[in-house]
Design a protein around this motif. Structure first.
Motif, PDB file in Angstrom:
ATOM      1  N   VAL A  86       0.814  -1.209   0.000  1.00 52.14           N
ATOM      2  CA  VAL A  86       0.000   0.000   0.000  1.00 52.14           C
ATOM      3  C   VAL A  86       0.855   1.270   0.000  1.00 52.14           C
ATOM      4  O   VAL A  86       0.450   2.317  -0.499  1.00 52.14           O
ATOM      5  N   ASP A  87       2.077   1.181   0.550  1.00 48.53           N
ATOM      6  CA  ASP A  87       2.962   2.348   0.619  1.00 48.53           C
ATOM      7  C   ASP A  87       3.991   2.367  -0.520  1.00 48.53           C
ATOM      8  O   ASP A  87       5.023   3.028  -0.416  1.00 48.53           O
ATOM      9  N   CYS A  88       3.678   1.673  -1.615  1.00 45.07           N
ATOM     10  CA  CYS A  88       4.650   1.578  -2.714  1.00 45.07           C
ATOM     11  C   CYS A  88       4.953   2.918  -3.375  1.00 45.07           C
ATOM     12  O   CYS A  88       5.969   3.066  -4.052  1.00 45.07           O
ATOM     13  N   LEU A  89       4.082   3.903  -3.173  1.00 43.58           N
ATOM     14  CA  LEU A  89       4.299   5.228  -3.763  1.00 43.58           C
ATOM     15  C   LEU A  89       4.385   6.305  -2.677  1.00 43.58           C
ATOM     16  O   LEU A  89       3.893   7.422  -2.836  1.00 43.58           O
ATOM     17  N   MET A  90       5.062   5.974  -1.618  1.00 42.21           N
ATOM     18  CA  MET A  90       5.322   6.930  -0.541  1.00 42.21           C
ATOM     19  C   MET A  90       6.810   6.929  -0.236  1.00 42.21           C
ATOM     20  O   MET A  90       7.418   5.863  -0.118  1.00 42.21           O
ATOM     21  N   GLY A  91       7.389   8.114  -0.130  1.00 44.55           N
ATOM     22  CA  GLY A  91       8.802   8.191   0.206  1.00 44.55           C
ATOM     23  C   GLY A  91       9.393   9.533  -0.149  1.00 44.55           C
ATOM     24  O   GLY A  91       8.707  10.418  -0.672  1.00 44.55           O
ATOM     25  N   PRO A  92      10.674   9.723   0.121  1.00 39.33           N
ATOM     26  CA  PRO A  92      11.349  10.976  -0.238  1.00 39.33           C
ATOM     27  C   PRO A  92      11.462  11.098  -1.753  1.00 39.33           C
ATOM     28  O   PRO A  92      11.670  10.099  -2.443  1.00 39.33           O
ATOM     29  N   TYR A  93      11.286  12.314  -2.249  1.00 36.92           N
ATOM     30  CA  TYR A  93      11.454  12.515  -3.685  1.00 36.92           C
ATOM     31  C   TYR A  93      12.638  13.429  -3.976  1.00 36.92           C
ATOM     32  O   TYR A  93      13.027  14.268  -3.157  1.00 36.92           O
ATOM     33  N   GLY A 128      15.751   4.017  -2.321  1.00 34.80           N
ATOM     34  CA  GLY A 128      14.440   4.283  -1.752  1.00 34.80           C
ATOM     35  C   GLY A 128      13.822   5.591  -2.185  1.00 34.80           C
ATOM     36  O   GLY A 128      12.655   5.869  -1.864  1.00 34.80           O
ATOM     37  N   ASP A 129      14.565   6.412  -2.925  1.00 29.82           N
ATOM     38  CA  ASP A 129      14.022   7.686  -3.414  1.00 29.82           C
ATOM     39  C   ASP A 129      12.972   7.464  -4.492  1.00 29.82           C
ATOM     40  O   ASP A 129      12.985   6.455  -5.218  1.00 29.82           O
ATOM     41  N   ILE A 130      12.080   8.437  -4.607  1.00 26.82           N
ATOM     42  CA  ILE A 130      11.161   8.518  -5.733  1.00 26.82           C
ATOM     43  C   ILE A 130      11.643   9.665  -6.610  1.00 26.82           C
ATOM     44  O   ILE A 130      11.704  10.818  -6.158  1.00 26.82           O
ATOM     45  N   VAL A 131      12.053   9.351  -7.822  1.00 23.25           N
ATOM     46  CA  VAL A 131      12.622  10.340  -8.738  1.00 23.25           C
ATOM     47  C   VAL A 131      11.502  10.964  -9.568  1.00 23.25           C
ATOM     48  O   VAL A 131      10.638  10.261 -10.115  1.00 23.25           O
ATOM     49  N   LEU A 132      11.513  12.284  -9.650  1.00 20.40           N
ATOM     50  CA  LEU A 132      10.555  13.019 -10.472  1.00 20.40           C
ATOM     51  C   LEU A 132      11.315  13.776 -11.555  1.00 20.40           C
ATOM     52  O   LEU A 132      12.244  14.519 -11.254  1.00 20.40           O
ATOM     53  N   ILE A 133      10.925  13.578 -12.805  1.00 21.25           N
ATOM     54  CA  ILE A 133      11.545  14.267 -13.933  1.00 21.25           C
ATOM     55  C   ILE A 133      10.588  15.340 -14.436  1.00 21.25           C
ATOM     56  O   ILE A 133       9.527  15.032 -14.993  1.00 21.25           O
ATOM     57  N   ILE A 224       8.675  15.105   0.158  1.00 21.38           N
ATOM     58  CA  ILE A 224       8.030  13.811   0.356  1.00 21.38           C
ATOM     59  C   ILE A 224       6.967  13.618  -0.723  1.00 21.38           C
ATOM     60  O   ILE A 224       6.186  14.530  -1.000  1.00 21.38           O
ATOM     61  N   PHE A 225       6.959  12.437  -1.317  1.00 19.73           N
ATOM     62  CA  PHE A 225       5.967  12.096  -2.341  1.00 19.73           C
ATOM     63  C   PHE A 225       4.950  11.132  -1.748  1.00 19.73           C
ATOM     64  O   PHE A 225       5.316  10.192  -1.044  1.00 19.73           O
ATOM     65  N   MET A 226       3.669  11.359  -2.061  1.00 16.09           N
ATOM     66  CA  MET A 226       2.626  10.455  -1.596  1.00 16.09           C
ATOM     67  C   MET A 226       1.575  10.274  -2.684  1.00 16.09           C
ATOM     68  O   MET A 226       1.106  11.246  -3.282  1.00 16.09           O
ATOM     69  N   SER A 236      -3.011  -3.679 -14.416  1.00 20.48           N
ATOM     70  CA  SER A 236      -1.738  -3.334 -15.059  1.00 20.48           C
ATOM     71  C   SER A 236      -1.250  -1.963 -14.625  1.00 20.48           C
ATOM     72  O   SER A 236      -0.157  -1.534 -14.983  1.00 20.48           O
ATOM     73  N   GLY A 237      -2.071  -1.263 -13.858  1.00 23.54           N
ATOM     74  CA  GLY A 237      -1.736   0.061 -13.369  1.00 23.54           C
ATOM     75  C   GLY A 237      -2.957   0.654 -12.704  1.00 23.54           C
ATOM     76  O   GLY A 237      -3.973  -0.028 -12.521  1.00 23.54           O
ATOM     77  N   SER A 238      -2.866   1.945 -12.362  1.00 17.21           N
ATOM     78  CA  SER A 238      -3.999   2.583 -11.709  1.00 17.21           C
ATOM     79  C   SER A 238      -3.872   4.097 -11.774  1.00 17.21           C
ATOM     80  O   SER A 238      -2.763   4.637 -11.635  1.00 17.21           O
ATOM     81  N   PRO A 239      -4.982   4.820 -11.959  1.00 19.22           N
ATOM     82  CA  PRO A 239      -4.957   6.263 -11.750  1.00 19.22           C
ATOM     83  C   PRO A 239      -4.567   6.575 -10.301  1.00 19.22           C
ATOM     84  O   PRO A 239      -4.859   5.779  -9.404  1.00 19.22           O
ATOM     85  N   ILE A 240      -3.887   7.707 -10.104  1.00 22.78           N
ATOM     86  CA  ILE A 240      -3.478   8.112  -8.762  1.00 22.78           C
ATOM     87  C   ILE A 240      -3.699   9.615  -8.579  1.00 22.78           C
ATOM     88  O   ILE A 240      -3.860  10.352  -9.561  1.00 22.78           O
ATOM     89  N   ARG A 241      -3.705  10.064  -7.345  1.00 26.38           N
ATOM     90  CA  ARG A 241      -3.728  11.500  -7.001  1.00 26.38           C
ATOM     91  C   ARG A 241      -2.409  11.793  -6.281  1.00 26.38           C
ATOM     92  O   ARG A 241      -2.281  11.629  -5.068  1.00 26.38           O
ATOM     93  N   PRO A 242      -1.386  12.204  -7.016  1.00 25.97           N
ATOM     94  CA  PRO A 242      -0.067  12.421  -6.407  1.00 25.97           C
ATOM     95  C   PRO A 242       0.046  13.799  -5.756  1.00 25.97           C
ATOM     96  O   PRO A 242      -0.414  14.801  -6.311  1.00 25.97           O
ATOM     97  N   ILE A 243       0.681  13.850  -4.595  1.00 26.84           N
ATOM     98  CA  ILE A 243       0.977  15.126  -3.954  1.00 26.84           C
ATOM     99  C   ILE A 243       2.429  15.136  -3.491  1.00 26.84           C
ATOM    100  O   ILE A 243       3.012  14.106  -3.187  1.00 26.84           O
ATOM    101  N   LEU A 244       2.996  16.336  -3.480  1.00 30.93           N
ATOM    102  CA  LEU A 244       4.338  16.553  -2.942  1.00 30.93           C
ATOM    103  C   LEU A 244       4.201  17.353  -1.650  1.00 30.93           C
ATOM    104  O   LEU A 244       3.433  18.313  -1.582  1.00 30.93           O
ATOM    105  N   LEU A 245       4.965  16.965  -0.653  1.00 35.12           N
ATOM    106  CA  LEU A 245       4.980  17.686   0.631  1.00 35.12           C
ATOM    107  C   LEU A 245       6.396  18.225   0.827  1.00 35.12           C
ATOM    108  O   LEU A 245       7.365  17.475   0.798  1.00 35.12           O
ATOM    109  N   ALA A 246       6.493  19.532   1.027  1.00 36.15           N
ATOM    110  CA  ALA A 246       7.823  20.129   1.195  1.00 36.15           C
ATOM    111  C   ALA A 246       7.715  21.435   1.971  1.00 36.15           C
ATOM    112  O   ALA A 246       6.655  22.021   2.090  1.00 36.15           O
TER     113      ALA A 246
END
Length: 246
Positions: A86-93, A128-133, A224-226, A236-246
């Motif tokens: 469930v936390d596969c898309l949570m972590g430092p970005y 463990g980082d989440i990279v954003l381009i 932080i990315f969540m 095969s995937g899923s829509p998400i609501r991504p937010i950045l916390l900083a």
């Protein structure tokens, strides 16, 4: 320390951070990767006049809008979206702002540029980082336009070289996302020229790929990315609501 104290301290820290929404608005026929079905909304499916309440019906792809690709998307024996933690898309970005380099469709970003950004913005990628381009590609995302102008975003993108994908993979990143329809995919006029992350470096190594972000330029380089994917059976995937916390 009591759990109530931990929760209190966590909420104090959280309240000091600003939340940045980096998802586009989900709407009928929104731009997307040109081979994927678009989103359709039945706007008046349930309404106050006929039913006494209001609700819409969505006809949606797993890869609509801001979304995540599960490893199975390109590799049949790999994990589906419902099998991921469930936390596969949570972590430092770590955000790589490419705006000053003016990336072009069909020309993948090279490792030298990635290194320059790390030096300029004073960070390094860690396990463990989440990279954003941030390609600055959301300027081409035009849901209110029509014809070729509307479709351009979903058919064109810079992508990443093999060396860049290998660099991030060997660093042990958790996931990677971008404001393009394919992150690592280099594409020109709908023709895929390369896709090293999808094929070799990311999905086969359980590094998740997120696509279709917007407005990342508003957020700092580190934070932080969540996001939470839907628990779709065999997805095969899923829509998400991504937010950045900083």
């Amino acid at each position: 320390m009591k759990s109530t104290d931990v929760i209190h301290d966590f909420m104090n820290c959280l309240n000091q951070l600003k939340a940045y929404d980096i998802s586009p608005t989900f709407e009928t026929n929104m731009p997307g990767f040109h081979n994927h079905p678009s989103l359709g909304i039945v706007e008046n499916h349930r309404n106050f006049c006929h039913h006494g309440y209001y609700a819409q019906t969505l006809i949606i792809s797993e890869h609509t809008g801001s979304h995540v690709d599960a490893p199975v998307h390109c590799h049949g024996e790999q994990a589906t979206i419902d099998q991921l933690p469930v936390d596969c898309l949570m972590g430092p970005y770590k955000k790589y702002d490419l705006a000053s380099f003016a990336p072009e469709a069909g020309k993948p970003v090279e490792l030298q540029i990635i290194k320059e950004i790390e030096k300029r913005d004073e960070f390094s990628v860690q396990a463990g980082d989440i990279v954003l381009i941030d390609f600055g590609w959301d300027k081409y995302y035009k849901p209110d336009s029509s014809g070729s102008e509307r479709e351009w975003w979903g058919k064109n993108e810079p992508g990443l070289t093999n060396e860049v994908c290998k660099y991030f993979s060997e660093a042990g990143i958790k996931a990677i996302g971008a404001d393009t329809p394919g992150v690592d995919i280099c594409m020109l006029d709908g023709k895929i020229l390369s896709a090293p992350g999808h094929v070799e470096y990311f999905l086969p190594n359980n590094i998740l790929i997120m696509e279709g972000f917007s407005r990342m330029s508003q957020a700092p380089a580190i934070g932080i990315f969540m996001a939470l994917p839907l628990k779709i059976k065999n997805g095969s995937g899923s829509p998400i609501r991504p937010i950045l916390l900083a």
